[in-house]
Design a protein around this motif. Structure first.
Motif, PDB file in Angstrom:
ATOM      1  N   LEU A 130       1.006  -1.339  -0.064  1.00  0.00           N
ATOM      2  CA  LEU A 130      -0.028   0.194   0.296  1.00  0.00           C
ATOM      3  C   LEU A 130       0.822   1.206   0.032  1.00  0.00           C
ATOM      4  O   LEU A 130       0.428   2.367  -0.648  1.00  0.00           O
ATOM      5  CB  LEU A 130      -0.726   0.164   1.223  1.00  0.00           C
ATOM      6  N   LEU A 131       1.935   1.254   0.618  1.00  0.00           N
ATOM      7  CA  LEU A 131       2.767   2.438   0.657  1.00  0.00           C
ATOM      8  C   LEU A 131       3.619   2.493  -0.671  1.00  0.00           C
ATOM      9  O   LEU A 131       3.629   3.498  -1.167  1.00  0.00           O
ATOM     10  CB  LEU A 131       4.109   2.068   1.717  1.00  0.00           C
ATOM     11  N   CYS A 132       3.807   1.518  -1.255  1.00  0.00           N
ATOM     12  CA  CYS A 132       4.299   1.613  -2.610  1.00  0.00           C
ATOM     13  C   CYS A 132       3.140   2.276  -3.695  1.00  0.00           C
ATOM     14  O   CYS A 132       3.530   2.961  -4.554  1.00  0.00           O
ATOM     15  CB  CYS A 132       4.481   0.156  -3.403  1.00  0.00           C
ATOM     16  N   ALA A 133       2.026   1.789  -3.278  1.00  0.00           N
ATOM     17  CA  ALA A 133       0.864   2.310  -4.268  1.00  0.00           C
ATOM     18  C   ALA A 133       0.677   3.557  -3.983  1.00  0.00           C
ATOM     19  O   ALA A 133       0.414   4.383  -5.012  1.00  0.00           O
ATOM     20  CB  ALA A 133      -0.409   1.352  -3.986  1.00  0.00           C
ATOM     21  N   CYS A 134       0.787   4.168  -2.765  1.00  0.00           N
ATOM     22  CA  CYS A 134       0.622   5.419  -2.643  1.00  0.00           C
ATOM     23  C   CYS A 134       1.783   6.744  -3.083  1.00  0.00           C
ATOM     24  O   CYS A 134       1.252   7.669  -3.741  1.00  0.00           O
ATOM     25  CB  CYS A 134       0.986   5.809  -0.882  1.00  0.00           C
ATOM     26  N   ILE A 135       3.063   5.882  -3.501  1.00  0.00           N
ATOM     27  CA  ILE A 135       3.994   6.603  -3.968  1.00  0.00           C
ATOM     28  C   ILE A 135       3.672   6.640  -5.367  1.00  0.00           C
ATOM     29  O   ILE A 135       3.963   7.839  -6.047  1.00  0.00           O
ATOM     30  CB  ILE A 135       5.349   6.022  -3.713  1.00  0.00           C
ATOM     31  N   VAL A 136       3.298   5.756  -5.947  1.00  0.00           N
ATOM     32  CA  VAL A 136       3.251   5.540  -7.636  1.00  0.00           C
ATOM     33  C   VAL A 136       2.067   6.541  -8.024  1.00  0.00           C
ATOM     34  O   VAL A 136       1.970   7.096  -8.863  1.00  0.00           O
ATOM     35  CB  VAL A 136       2.895   4.012  -8.020  1.00  0.00           C
ATOM     36  N   GLY A 185       0.681   8.885  -6.243  1.00  0.00           N
ATOM     37  CA  GLY A 185       0.840  10.186  -5.817  1.00  0.00           C
ATOM     38  C   GLY A 185       1.969  10.897  -6.920  1.00  0.00           C
ATOM     39  O   GLY A 185       1.747  11.935  -7.435  1.00  0.00           O
ATOM     40  N   HIS A 186       2.669   9.972  -7.668  1.00  0.00           N
ATOM     41  CA  HIS A 186       3.656  10.428  -8.815  1.00  0.00           C
ATOM     42  C   HIS A 186       2.672  10.658  -9.892  1.00  0.00           C
ATOM     43  O   HIS A 186       2.961  11.665 -10.628  1.00  0.00           O
ATOM     44  CB  HIS A 186       4.678   9.429  -9.031  1.00  0.00           C
ATOM     45  N   LEU A 187       1.857   9.966 -10.072  1.00  0.00           N
ATOM     46  CA  LEU A 187       0.715  10.244 -11.450  1.00  0.00           C
ATOM     47  C   LEU A 187      -0.027  11.312 -11.144  1.00  0.00           C
ATOM     48  O   LEU A 187      -0.328  11.877 -12.132  1.00  0.00           O
ATOM     49  CB  LEU A 187      -0.254   8.935 -11.609  1.00  0.00           C
ATOM     50  N   ARG A 198      -4.496  19.705  -9.864  1.00  0.00           N
ATOM     51  CA  ARG A 198      -4.881  20.922  -9.262  1.00  0.00           C
ATOM     52  C   ARG A 198      -5.279  20.888  -7.877  1.00  0.00           C
ATOM     53  O   ARG A 198      -5.190  21.569  -6.892  1.00  0.00           O
ATOM     54  CB  ARG A 198      -5.917  21.682  -9.827  1.00  0.00           C
ATOM     55  N   TRP A 199      -6.049  19.223  -7.380  1.00  0.00           N
ATOM     56  CA  TRP A 199      -6.427  19.321  -6.254  1.00  0.00           C
ATOM     57  C   TRP A 199      -5.785  18.342  -5.319  1.00  0.00           C
ATOM     58  O   TRP A 199      -5.915  18.556  -4.087  1.00  0.00           O
ATOM     59  CB  TRP A 199      -8.143  18.923  -6.416  1.00  0.00           C
ATOM     60  N   MET A 200      -5.368  17.236  -5.755  1.00  0.00           N
ATOM     61  CA  MET A 200      -4.951  16.225  -4.834  1.00  0.00           C
ATOM     62  C   MET A 200      -3.380  16.525  -4.408  1.00  0.00           C
ATOM     63  O   MET A 200      -2.757  17.075  -5.221  1.00  0.00           O
ATOM     64  CB  MET A 200      -4.953  14.817  -5.715  1.00  0.00           C
ATOM     65  N   ASN A 201      -2.903  15.835  -3.306  1.00  0.00           N
ATOM     66  CA  ASN A 201      -1.665  15.821  -3.083  1.00  0.00           C
ATOM     67  C   ASN A 201      -1.583  14.242  -2.232  1.00  0.00           C
ATOM     68  O   ASN A 201      -2.145  13.543  -2.007  1.00  0.00           O
ATOM     69  CB  ASN A 201      -0.860  16.761  -2.150  1.00  0.00           C
ATOM     70  N   GLU A 202      -0.057  14.044  -1.878  1.00  0.00           N
ATOM     71  CA  GLU A 202       0.185  12.678  -1.660  1.00  0.00           C
ATOM     72  C   GLU A 202      -0.463  12.403  -0.322  1.00  0.00           C
ATOM     73  O   GLU A 202      -0.848  11.262   0.114  1.00  0.00           O
ATOM     74  CB  GLU A 202       1.746  12.512  -1.473  1.00  0.00           C
TER      75      GLU A 202
END
Length: 576
Positions: free
Chosen positions: A60-66, A68-70, A75-79
């Motif tokens: 899940l941590l890896c999924a958050c990084i991937v 978040g990079h995409l 304009r709205w989202m952040n990690e």
């Protein structure tokens, strides 16, 4: 937090699987237990479940990084919000797959948070901060972070006592209501800092960032005071004693952090581990930073302030004393540890939001739970507004330079940035209202679920609006022309910024662009931050850097190609 209880709790409850079993049977953290199982040919069921849970969480941590990079250009989202959403989705899946019994992989432990996750976040904040901007606005930062937090604490506590006592939310006493004031005075400006640019908005960034660090320390200190004092029999002498403890704690915590940073700089400069191994340089920096935090907790000081100022001192002295490889390694190592810790926290908060055990206590009165959450959120809004705008006006009265004054738009953003509640609030709420992540009291369950609701709503809703609000109030073109930063970030090239002929960030300039040389007491009162900074630089260059190292005082070791070239360039620059 109390070090004895934290270490014991962390050792006993680190990563407890949420199934109600014994910690050793679920996570197997005892070394003897592991050694005894090494001869078995297959994993026990509980051990296998623990391995599965760890794998899932890492995935899940890896999924958050991937993801978040995409969504980097969104304009709205952040990690932070991405990790919360993934945590919510994962919690929902686990809840469905377990038939409504569990919603997350691990039980939340405030000990885990304060001992392992918080130190790298705070240390990296101090290590990466632009020191000139931070100390130039230090009085305003302390005004917001310390005085403002106390004002917010008083308003939230008074509102909770006045309103919740009439709502019959459970068996809560005066200490619980005061604890609520400390819990919801703790800001979480991570989402805002992710969309603010330190180069485009240096004043705003330094104020929001600095206030967040001092605010966290103040909130934890107030929370500990609420827990340890007998509030039913407090006298005026106790109140003065408490205020004196506040000042003593801030001074001693800062001194300990500075001392630890200077000690690391002196040891590395004198011994220069890099001549044999860069690994030793990196290791001593990491361990000294963590040791400063644990020493602060050992002596009942503020570990947050200690490790933060330790990071500032290390970035000013120690970082320049190590080899070029160690500089690159430490800079990215500290940032990576901080990044993973932040993702871990937001991911877990998302999963814990669906903890069915706590919600079962409020299912008979969902309207009351929603009302408590709304009231707490309203108190947070009012409490922050009651100190941001008045204290901003007070701060502006002491500023002679118009560029250093806080504009109305910046005041709105500072107010908005502190509305989000996050990991610190969650950790303090669990510490006050649960035992090992569980509670059997209705009032405590309502407070926990309300805290979760406020954290989710403030992070998701306020966090989503932050980036558009920043762009609306402070367009990039205006930011660059109005508040261009005069301080460089940690250099990517470790030779050119030190030896170039241009004026570096250490040279102060007056409003007309000429070099700044204070020569009278009048100048001290008209431009206090510039004057103090000027004399500090003279003292630093004459006494501190020759002893502790730093920029321009890199150790010279014969035979080292990198250091030899730097040494030759320094001699050439000095003779020209």
């Amino acid at each position: 937090m109390n070090i004895s209880s934290l270490v014991k709790g962390a050792c006993d409850q680190l990563f407890i699987v949420l199934d109600g079993k014994d910690p050793l049977a679920t996570m197997g953290i005892d070394l003897g237990f592991f050694m005894g199982k090494m001869n078995s040919t297959s994993l026990a069921t509980s051990e296998y479940a623990a391995v599965v849970n760890v794998n899932m969480f890492v995935a899940l941590l890896c999924a958050c990084i991937v993801i978040g990079h995409l969504l980097e250009e969104s304009r709205w989202m952040n990690e932070s919000i991405t990790a919360l959403v993934i945590g919510l989705c994962t919690g929902a899946i686990i809840l469905l797959s377990t038939g409504g019994k569990n919603s997350h992989l691990f039980v939340f432990s405030e000990d885990l948070f304060f001992i392992y996750l918080l130190p790298p976040i705070i240390f990296n904040a101090g290590f990466q901060v632009k020191k000139k901007q931070f100390f130039r606005n230090f009085s305003t930062i302390v005004l917001f972070g310390a005085v403002g937090t106390v004002i917010s604490f008083i308003i939230i506590s008074f509102g909770a006592i006045t309103i919740f006592d009439r709502m019959n939310v459970g068996s809560l006493d005066l200490g619980d209501f005061l604890a609520l004031g400390a819990i919801f005075s703790a800001t979480d400006s991570v989402c805002t800092l992710q969309v603010l640019n330190q180069d485009e908005t240096p004043l705003l960034y330094s104020l929001v960032f600095g206030e967040g660090v001092v605010n966290d320390a103040t909130s934890v200190v107030i929370f500990n005071a609420v827990q340890h004092y007998d509030l039913s029999r407090i006298t005026s002498s106790d109140a003065f004693h408490l205020i004196g403890n506040f000042f003593f704690l801030y001074v001693t915590s800062t001194a300990l952090g500075v001392g630890a940073g200077l000690l690391s700089a002196y040891v590395i400069k004198r011994l220069y581990f890099g001549r044999h191994s860069t690994d030793r340089e990196v290791a001593i920096m990491i361990l000294m930073a963590y040791l400063s935090y644990m020493l602060a907790e050992l002596f009942y000081l503020s570990g947050i302030l200690t490790v933060f100022f330790c990071g500032i001192v290390m970035s000013h002295y120690t970082w320049h004393n190590v080899t070029e490889k160690s500089r690159v390694t430490t800079k990215h190592a500290f940032a990576t540890l901080s990044f993973i810790s932040e993702l871990f926290i937001f991911l877990y908060v998302g999963m814990d939001a669906l903890d069915i055990e706590k919600w079962n206590f409020v299912q008979d009165s969902p309207g009351k739970s929603l009302g408590v959450s709304s009231i707490l959120l309203g108190l947070v809004l009012v409490g922050r507004a009651c100190f941001v705008f008045p204290l901003s006006i007070l701060s502006n009265l002491t500023k002679k330079n118009e560029r250093e004054k806080i504009t109305c738009r910046q005041q709105i953003l500072i107010w908005w940035a502190g509305l989000m509640r996050g990991a610190v609030s969650m950790a303090l709420a669990y510490n006050q209202f649960t035992r090992l992540g569980h509670t059997q009291l209705r009032g405590n369950a309502i407070m926990i679920t309300s805290t979760i609701t406020v954290v989710l709503f403030s992070t998701m809703v306020f966090g989503l609006i932050t980036k558009p609000l920043v762009r609306l109030l402070l367009p990039p073109s205006r930011n660059m022309s109005r508040m261009a930063s005069s301080e460089q970030v940690s250099p990517k090239s470790f030779i050119v910024p030190l030896l170039g002929n241009e004026q570096g960030p250490e040279v102060e300039t007056s409003q007309n662009g000429s070099a700044f040389h204070p020569s009278s007491l009048r100048m001290l009162f008209s431009m206090p931050s510039h004057t103090v900074h000027y004399y500090w630089r003279k003292f630093d260059n004459a006494f501190m850097r020759p002893v502790f190292g730093g920029r321009g005082f890199v150790p010279y070791v014969p035979g080292s190609p990198t250091e030899l070239s730097v040494h030759d360039l320094i001699l050439e620059e000095a003779s020209s």
